[in-house]
Design an enzyme around this catalytic site. Structure first.
Site, PDB file in Angstrom:
ATOM      1  N   LYS A   1      35.151  39.918  40.108  1.00 24.26           N
ATOM      2  CA  LYS A   1      36.114  39.386  41.078  1.00 24.26           C
ATOM      3  C   LYS A   1      36.491  37.993  40.582  1.00 24.26           C
ATOM      4  O   LYS A   1      35.743  37.038  40.760  1.00 24.26           O
ATOM      5  CB  LYS A   1      35.482  39.311  42.478  1.00 24.26           C
ATOM      6  CG  LYS A   1      36.445  38.855  43.571  1.00 24.26           C
ATOM      7  CD  LYS A   1      37.411  39.957  43.960  1.00 24.26           C
ATOM      8  CE  LYS A   1      38.288  39.541  45.126  1.00 24.26           C
ATOM      9  NZ  LYS A   1      39.191  40.622  45.573  1.00 24.26           N
TER      10      LYS A   1
ATOM     11  N   GLY B   1      45.151  54.036  48.639  1.00 19.56           N
ATOM     12  CA  GLY B   1      43.909  53.422  49.094  1.00 19.56           C
ATOM     13  C   GLY B   1      43.424  53.901  50.436  1.00 19.56           C
ATOM     14  O   GLY B   1      42.223  53.787  50.744  1.00 19.56           O
TER      15      GLY B   1
END
Length: 252
Positions: free
Chosen positions: A39, A177
């Site tokens: 991340k 998603g």
């Protein structure tokens, strides 16, 4: 064999990037691959609180996680950094982290913040710039686009695909998603239109609230195409959901 590197971006916020990243990681782990998740910029999380990479690990299991910078306010990374008085993240730092992990893993997933062109620093550099820097370093980075299912998604998918093409970044495909339990006409038709807008294949559809399912590994495998380590069949799923034109529907 070199590691596969996938930059995971979304058409916007709240489209399921983190759960999608976890699903791809889970399928890879199930296939015996060594997986790392990065991340670059975590926003909206206070020090000591679990961030997106911890959520990926919760869902996927044991894998390598790396968070490069963290800012407390839920804003674009450059704005969050400026308001917190913290340093911005440079593409060079991302290249270093990804390169190190790629040397010891089979799959490296890099989950962005928001969409592709969200700014990470005062120079306006984005996740796309990070991916380009990784490719310039000789690493085979691709982009996986997480999209919403309903109205409005086609335009953003097309714009993102154009932005990637302009930067010579390969788009591996599109992943829905959050596929609704009761899809409407727009969602059903978008199964055909999403890959056309993207110029890339549809690689799966995760059901809504996928992150709450007990057997997440089985769900991930069933919801992802073989290109992402699953068994999901785009044609079969599309055919099963394709609505008949109104003129062909029986009268009630």
């Amino acid at each position: 064999m070199s590691a596969r590197i996938l930059f995971v971006t979304g058409t916007n916020t709240d489209v399921g990037k983190t759960v999608a990243t976890a699903a791809v990681a889970t399928a890879a782990l199930r296939s015996g691959l060594r997986v790392a998740v990065v991340k670059p910029g975590q926003t909206g999380v206070a020090p000591g609180e679990p961030g997106d990479v911890e959520e990926v690990r919760r869902l996927a299991g044991e894998l390598t996680i790396r968070e490069l910078v963290r800012y407390p306010e839920p804003l674009a990374p450059d704005t969050a950094a400026r308001r917190a008085g913290l340093a911005c993240l440079s593409p060079v730092e991302v290249v270093a982290a990804v390169g190190e992990l790629a040397a010891t893993h089979d799959l490296v997933l890099v989950e962005g913040a928001g969409g592709l062109l969200v700014r990470y620093d005062e120079q306006g550099r984005t996740l796309a710039d990070q991916a380009r820097a990784v490719r310039a370093a000789g690493l085979p980075a691709e982009v996986l686009l997480i999209a919403s299912a309903g109205l409005g998604t086609l335009n953003i998918v097309a714009l993102t695909a154009e932005a990637l093409a302009a930067r010579e970044l390969p788009l591996a495909g599109v992943l829905v998603g959050s596929w609704p339990a009761s899809p409407g006409l727009a969602e059903r038709c978008n199964l055909v239109d999403l890959p056309r807008s993207a110029g890339a294949p549809l690689l799966g559809a995760l059901p809504e609230r996928a992150g709450t399912v007990a057997d997440f590994a089985a769900l991930a495998q069933a919801s992802l195409a073989p290109e992402l380590g699953g068994t999901w069949d785009a044609k079969q799923f599309t055919d099963a959901n394709w609505p008949k034109p109104a003129a062909l529907r029986p009268n009630v």
